[in-house]
Design a protein around this motif. Structure first.
Motif, short mmCIF file in Angstrom:
data_model
loop_
_atom_site.label_atom_id
_atom_site.label_comp_id
_atom_site.label_asym_id
_atom_site.label_seq_id
_atom_site.Cartn_x
_atom_site.Cartn_y
_atom_site.Cartn_z
N ILE A 169 70.12 38.68 33.51
CA ILE A 169 69.35 39.24 34.62
C ILE A 169 70.33 39.90 35.59
O ILE A 169 71.11 39.23 36.27
CB ILE A 169 68.55 38.14 35.34
N GLY A 170 70.31 41.22 35.62
CA GLY A 170 71.19 41.95 36.52
C GLY A 170 70.68 41.86 37.95
O GLY A 170 69.49 42.07 38.20
N ASN A 171 71.56 41.53 38.87
CA ASN A 171 71.16 41.41 40.27
C ASN A 171 72.30 41.89 41.15
O ASN A 171 73.45 41.54 40.94
CB ASN A 171 70.77 39.98 40.60
N PHE A 172 71.97 42.71 42.14
CA PHE A 172 72.99 43.35 42.96
C PHE A 172 72.78 43.03 44.43
O PHE A 172 71.68 43.18 44.96
CB PHE A 172 72.96 44.86 42.75
N GLN A 173 73.87 42.61 45.08
CA GLN A 173 73.79 42.23 46.48
C GLN A 173 73.95 43.42 47.43
O GLN A 173 73.52 43.37 48.58
CB GLN A 173 74.86 41.19 46.80
N SER A 174 74.58 44.50 46.96
CA SER A 174 74.82 45.63 47.86
C SER A 174 74.52 46.99 47.24
O SER A 174 74.79 48.02 47.84
CB SER A 174 76.27 45.62 48.36
N PHE A 175 73.97 47.02 46.02
CA PHE A 175 73.58 48.28 45.39
C PHE A 175 72.06 48.42 45.47
O PHE A 175 71.32 47.47 45.18
CB PHE A 175 73.97 48.32 43.91
N ASP A 176 71.60 49.62 45.84
CA ASP A 176 70.16 49.88 45.82
C ASP A 176 69.90 51.11 44.96
O ASP A 176 70.79 51.61 44.25
CB ASP A 176 69.59 50.03 47.23
#
Length: 407
Positions: A169-176
């Motif tokens: 599960i890819g999850n990004f804290q600072s990429f939108d």
């Protein structure tokens, strides 16, 4: 009324079948025949210099994800393998399961959570297509318990009742979404729209899997503002300097006019406009959305075509990521260097030490650990408080950092 408990039981049954049929058989069977692991490694080698940044254990997982996508994507290999004798000889329940999965193409989706109608169920919205879909995932809740997520990146397949994720599960804290699109355009200049991005992703998801090497980059805040590089540009034949000087600070260098404002050009906004006489263009850059919008509003009477919304919007961690993964230096303020002043030797030494401090702190932050301020201060010769203040300004984490540094 939707019976989520019933759907949950169905999803859990599908997960067991996925392990039995896909994980333990079909991925190996089709992968070997089509040489898909070899193809995956070949595509991954473009990024060999950055693979070390992948989360632990992810390479085998994304290899399986790559093979599953090749099988079940639109026009994928599954139709071919449903006719293989070995596959037809599966248990009837398992074969029917594969037929069900083949009915709706799987796809990679960059998405955001819009609601959570029940535990482990999420209404997702694809940020590029606008499509909303119901997703069942136990992993998403576990990730959210650890940290906030701006954007999700998943391979999803439809089971007849809802969608489920397959693989990491890819999850990004600072990429939108803006960051992903910006990355895509730097990856391949032929990507100019959401449609061309999706087509590239369907053909080769590996460059987008690499985004996980930057997943833990923190979202940078400064005085309550999200730090983001925003830029806009428009043609402008001439500009009224005398009128401009009544509201702005105006400077000239090498055929370029820099326009700054008492409020919006100061930190954290750092909004500045540049008028280039030769090309007859005006550009506006800022480090906050608010800085850009307010500066654009003030400049409206002088540059009516300057876009109210920026043409480019990218978080600073994405610029760092692109440099590390694509080996590209991104410059979104090409005129700023014309106005730089040569620092005094003492100032230059201070700047060098501050840069060293930031470089030392970055690995700690990326791993989710507070930097050791005492060690950084000793290495750079800077006071601990100066190091803490610097990192507060850049990362908005002063209290946590000071506690760590003064233990």
């Amino acid at each position: 009324m939707t019976d989520y408990n019933k759907i949950r039981r169905f999803c859990e049954q599908e997960s067991r079948l996925t392990a039995e049929v896909l994980d333990n058989f079909l991925l190996y069977y089709a992968g070997e025949k089509e040489k898909l692991p070899k193809e995956f490694i070949s595509l991954l080698m473009r990024f060999r210099h950055a693979i070390g940044g992948m989360p632990s254990g992810w390479i085998p997982s994304i290899t399986s994800q790559f093979i599953a996508h090749r099988l079940f994507k639109s026009g994928g290999l599954i139709k071919k393998y449903l006719n293989h004798v070995t596959v037809k000889n599966l248990d009837p329940k398992q074969y029917t399961f594969l037929q069900l999965l083949s009915d709706t193409p799987w796809r990679f989706s960059f998405s955001e959570i819009r609601s959570q109608p029940a535990p482990d169920f999420y209404e997702m919205e694809d940020v590029f297509t606008g499509e909303r879909f119901l997703l069942f995932s136990k992993g998403i809740g576990q990730i959210l318990a650890e940290h906030k997520v701006l954007l999700w990146f998943n391979l999803v397949g439809f089971n007849g009742h809802c969608w489920q994720t397959y693989g990491p599960i890819g999850n990004f804290q600072s990429f939108d979404a803006d960051d992903v699109f910006f990355y895509a355009t730097e990856l391949d200049r032929s990507i100019t729209s959401e449609a061309t991005l999706f087509n590239y992703l369907e053909k080769n998801p590996v460059p987008f899997m690499m985004l996980m090497t930057g997943a833990s980059y923190p979202l940078i805040m400064n005085n309550g503002y999200e730090v983001v590089q925003v830029c806009g540009e428009s043609p402008l034949k001439t500009i009224n300097i005398s009128e401009l000087q009544k509201k702005f600070t105006v400077e000239h260098a090498h055929g370029v006019t820099r326009i700054s404002h008492l409020q919006w050009s100061d930190p954290p906004h750092l909004a500045e406009a540049y008028y280039e006489e030769k090309s007859e263009t005006i550009s506006l850059t800022a480090l906050t959305d608010s800085g850009y919008k307010n500066m654009a509003g003030l400049l409206k009477e002088f540059a009516p075509d300057l876009p109210a919304e920026p043409d480019v919007r990218v978080h600073l961690p994405m610029i760092t990521f692109i440099k590390d993964v694509l080996k590209k230096d991104i410059t979104l303020t090409p005129h700023a260097h014309l106005f730089e002043k040569t620092p005094e030797p003492a100032d230059a030494e201070m700047m060098d030490n501050l840069n060293v401090a930031l470089q030392m702190a970055l690995p700690y932050v990326n791993s989710g650990v507070a930097p050791d301020l005492d060690a950084i201060a000793k290495k750079t010769g800077l006071p601990v408080d100066t190091v803490a203040d610097l990192l507060q300004h850049v990362m908005g984490k002063v209290e946590k950092l000071k506690k760590k540094g003064r233990k």
